[in-house]
Motif scaffolding. Sequence first.
Motif, mmCIF file in Angstrom:
data_model
loop_
_atom_site.group_PDB
_atom_site.id
_atom_site.type_symbol
_atom_site.label_atom_id
_atom_site.label_comp_id
_atom_site.label_asym_id
_atom_site.label_seq_id
_atom_site.Cartn_x
_atom_site.Cartn_y
_atom_site.Cartn_z
ATOM 1 N N ARG A 28 0.817 -1.212 0.000
ATOM 2 C CA ARG A 28 0.000 0.000 0.000
ATOM 3 C C ARG A 28 0.855 1.268 0.000
ATOM 4 N N ALA A 29 2.101 1.191 0.512
ATOM 5 C CA ALA A 29 2.958 2.371 0.537
ATOM 6 C C ALA A 29 3.271 2.856 -0.876
ATOM 7 N N ASP A 30 3.416 1.930 -1.811
ATOM 8 C CA ASP A 30 3.681 2.315 -3.199
ATOM 9 C C ASP A 30 2.479 3.035 -3.806
ATOM 10 N N ILE A 31 1.277 2.645 -3.366
ATOM 11 C CA ILE A 31 0.064 3.299 -3.892
ATOM 12 C C ILE A 31 -0.116 4.675 -3.266
ATOM 13 N N LEU A 32 0.046 4.745 -1.959
ATOM 14 C CA LEU A 32 -0.149 6.014 -1.259
ATOM 15 C C LEU A 32 0.914 7.030 -1.615
ATOM 16 N N GLY A 33 2.044 6.569 -2.173
ATOM 17 C CA GLY A 33 3.055 7.502 -2.623
ATOM 18 C C GLY A 33 2.650 8.242 -3.873
ATOM 19 N N VAL A 34 1.600 7.751 -4.568
ATOM 20 C CA VAL A 34 1.143 8.375 -5.809
ATOM 21 C C VAL A 34 -0.216 9.036 -5.648
ATOM 22 N N ILE A 35 -1.116 8.357 -4.899
ATOM 23 C CA ILE A 35 -2.495 8.859 -4.804
ATOM 24 C C ILE A 35 -3.001 8.660 -3.374
ATOM 25 N N ASP A 36 -3.677 9.655 -2.861
ATOM 26 C CA ASP A 36 -4.265 9.565 -1.519
ATOM 27 C C ASP A 36 -5.665 8.999 -1.663
ATOM 28 N N ILE A 37 -5.781 7.687 -1.530
ATOM 29 C CA ILE A 37 -7.049 6.994 -1.776
ATOM 30 C C ILE A 37 -7.274 6.008 -0.640
ATOM 31 N N PRO A 38 -8.531 5.783 -0.243
ATOM 32 C CA PRO A 38 -8.812 4.806 0.821
ATOM 33 C C PRO A 38 -8.392 3.397 0.398
ATOM 34 N N ILE A 39 -7.694 2.711 1.295
ATOM 35 C CA ILE A 39 -7.314 1.316 1.069
ATOM 36 C C ILE A 39 -8.040 0.497 2.121
ATOM 37 N N VAL A 40 -8.958 -0.345 1.663
ATOM 38 C CA VAL A 40 -9.844 -1.035 2.592
ATOM 39 C C VAL A 40 -9.348 -2.410 3.001
ATOM 40 N N GLY A 41 -8.274 -2.888 2.382
ATOM 41 C CA GLY A 41 -7.809 -4.203 2.793
ATOM 42 C C GLY A 41 -6.588 -4.661 2.031
ATOM 43 N N ASP A 42 -5.861 -5.601 2.663
ATOM 44 C CA ASP A 42 -4.712 -6.247 2.052
ATOM 45 C C ASP A 42 -4.969 -7.745 2.079
ATOM 46 N N VAL A 43 -5.013 -8.345 0.914
ATOM 47 C CA VAL A 43 -5.317 -9.768 0.806
ATOM 48 C C VAL A 43 -4.007 -10.520 0.600
#
Length: 796
Positions: free
Chosen positions: A525-540
Amino acid sequence: MVRNKAKSDSPVDKALGFRLILEKYLHYWKWFILSIGVSLFIGLLNMRYSPRIYALYAKILLQDEKKASGDMAGLSELANLAGRSSSSAAYVNDQIQILHSRRIMRKVVDANNFHITYFLQGLIRENEVLEKESPVKLVILQPNHEGLLKRSYQVILRESGDGLVYDDKSGENIPIRLGDEINSPIGKIKFEVGSSSSWKGDLRISYIPKEIAVDILRSKVKIVPNKDVLSFAIDFVLQYPSREKGKLILNSLIEQYNKDALEDKSKVFKSTTDFINSRLRLVSKSLNTTDSRMEQFKTENKTHNLQTESKQYLEAGFLDEAAYKAHQVQYEVLEMLEKFIDEEPTTLLPVNLGFSDQAIIDLIKNHNQLQLERMELLQSAKKDNPVILRLSHNIFALRQNIRDAIQNLKEIISANTRMYKIQKDNYKNRYDVLPFQERRIKEISRQQKTIESIYLFLLQKLEENEINLAATPSHLKIVDDAYGTWNPVSPRKTLVLSISILIGFIIPFTVLYAKFNLDVKVHNRADILGVIDIPIVGDVPKSKHEIQQNGDRSSLAEAMRILKTNIHFLTQEKSSLAQVYFVTSTIAGEGKSYIASNLAKILSMSDSRVLLIGADIRSPKILHYLGLSYLRHQYKGISDFLINPKMKADEILIKEPNQLKFDLIYSGYIAPNPAELLMNGRFKELISAVKSKYDYVLVDTAPAGLVVDTMLLAELADLTLYVVRANYLDKRMLPVMSEIYSKKKLNNMAVVVNDVDFQYDYGYGYGYGYGYGRQNDGENFKSAFWRKWMNMLFKK
């Protein structure tokens, strides 16, 4: 809303960033241990089989002849009293050039046969031994063979019965006996018995041309002056595999240098002695002749003592007579030297003959120095050698200059002699009054004294030369004979092991550094949040099962429960209508069908009414994940419903297939025009028809980053779950998701990170499923261990 990429410089953020980087590398700790272990093993092998190199040292002190000491001090002082002028102290840098010259090193090679080396083969490595320690010695029978100058040669000898086996790598093993003559590329050779009659293993004998051996030794021996600029000390440093041979090289170098210097001095003294002896023989004959004439005259004229009669003349002419004799002596010596130069054109000239002209003395010293150098070169070169010709030309020029200087000095002496002759003419009248006998006796006596003076002068110079030769001290003093370190300087255990550990660490670090910096995949999720501030609801997490089992408490089931809980926080419950969840992704293969299927199952476990719709009519996979592929032949799907306006939703509904607790509508056959079908309004009718019958409607849609299908249906979703697969999606595709989110192309968008390796990407290994971990996935300990290793080795 795009996330601000500016990095915080706070100490906490820096520490956290450093720890994250460290954890990435620590995940591969086994690689580091393996690499360091292999590197250490290679380093130990290198130490085991590499030759040992020892450091050897020696020190000498160049002797200043003015400070001769010891047993020779008295003779040195006697030489100084006799008029000997000491030479200037040798300049250290000039002497280093002589020590490091090819001429001196060639003498070292010749004296010790260093162009022939002997090696005894041991269990691990071969060891070099001195010629005197070798069981067999190589003897070259044709020292002038042309092959000796052009090529190297080596043979291997081994014992065989009563004889030897000779192998020169020509493909044949030839039996020989000691003393047999053998034809070889370097001429005829033979082998003689050495210090030992037997040995174990092979004996390798290597020959190299002398000039190459000289170059090798010159490159290995380091000669450096003392740090004190006023010091006459010189240090020798040598690194060599054999301590004994290294000491022999240094000691022999010092010995040959000292011999060379003493030989040069001895040649000069010997040449002077030979010259004086030859002159003494001639003067002795002249003196005998004069004595005989005096004896004969006195006998014939019966005269015995005219001293009283000539006393007045002697007193008056004493000073002029003494000066006349001195000039006459110098003139005669110059005549002798001039004649010697003409008679002996290639011989060293005598020195220290008492000349008053310093220019002649300097010219003679320069002449002798060039003659010595020419004589040394003639030992190894022919007379037509360009260097020898050039030296001969310079010697000839110097001899001509000496002749000119002698001629000038003779003219000066002649002028002085004429002056004294004029003064003597003033006493001529006195001679006339003396009896004829007195004049004759004076003439003979004068000639006799002149010859006697020359004779005594030569005897004096001969004695001085002998004293100088005896008083000549050693050119140097040995401060330290060659000695070597007991511990080798190479390979050094500490250094080799340190470098091995460093290399073992650097190799995996470099590979991982390249891997991390060249890797463009999304990992967490850190790679995603480094580009876009979006809700992350889970890690599978990763799982070997495509669908969770009933009563499952595996990491997959726990992740889906957390996902279900987080979704409830993002949606508002409605009293009668179902919540519609779209599941999409950027590209195919990210697991949206996998997430939709497992989410449907976890929602149905809470007695909720759930409908799963496979709306990806381009690449349907819902039936595959649920293990219901056989139903496609029994039921119609979405494609049929979209095409047939008369078909009702109940006709394509599959009620709780295979004991599942949720209903299913699959995609049907792959339509040629999916976008047009989704735009005809029939899909909206389907959603409206089923919303009143279910609590949750999950729609597995097509990838939003590849096709427009999902965008056409976006308004129907209460929540859009955007699946991002770790270690699969390229980071360069994240701007596509960022644009969809920022422009609100999908309703209520949230991200689900799929296929996460928690042990690698999050730095901890327990994951989900407290108390069970991944063993609840059906993996035993052994399979889990191997899966971790294989995953680590071959992870993309």
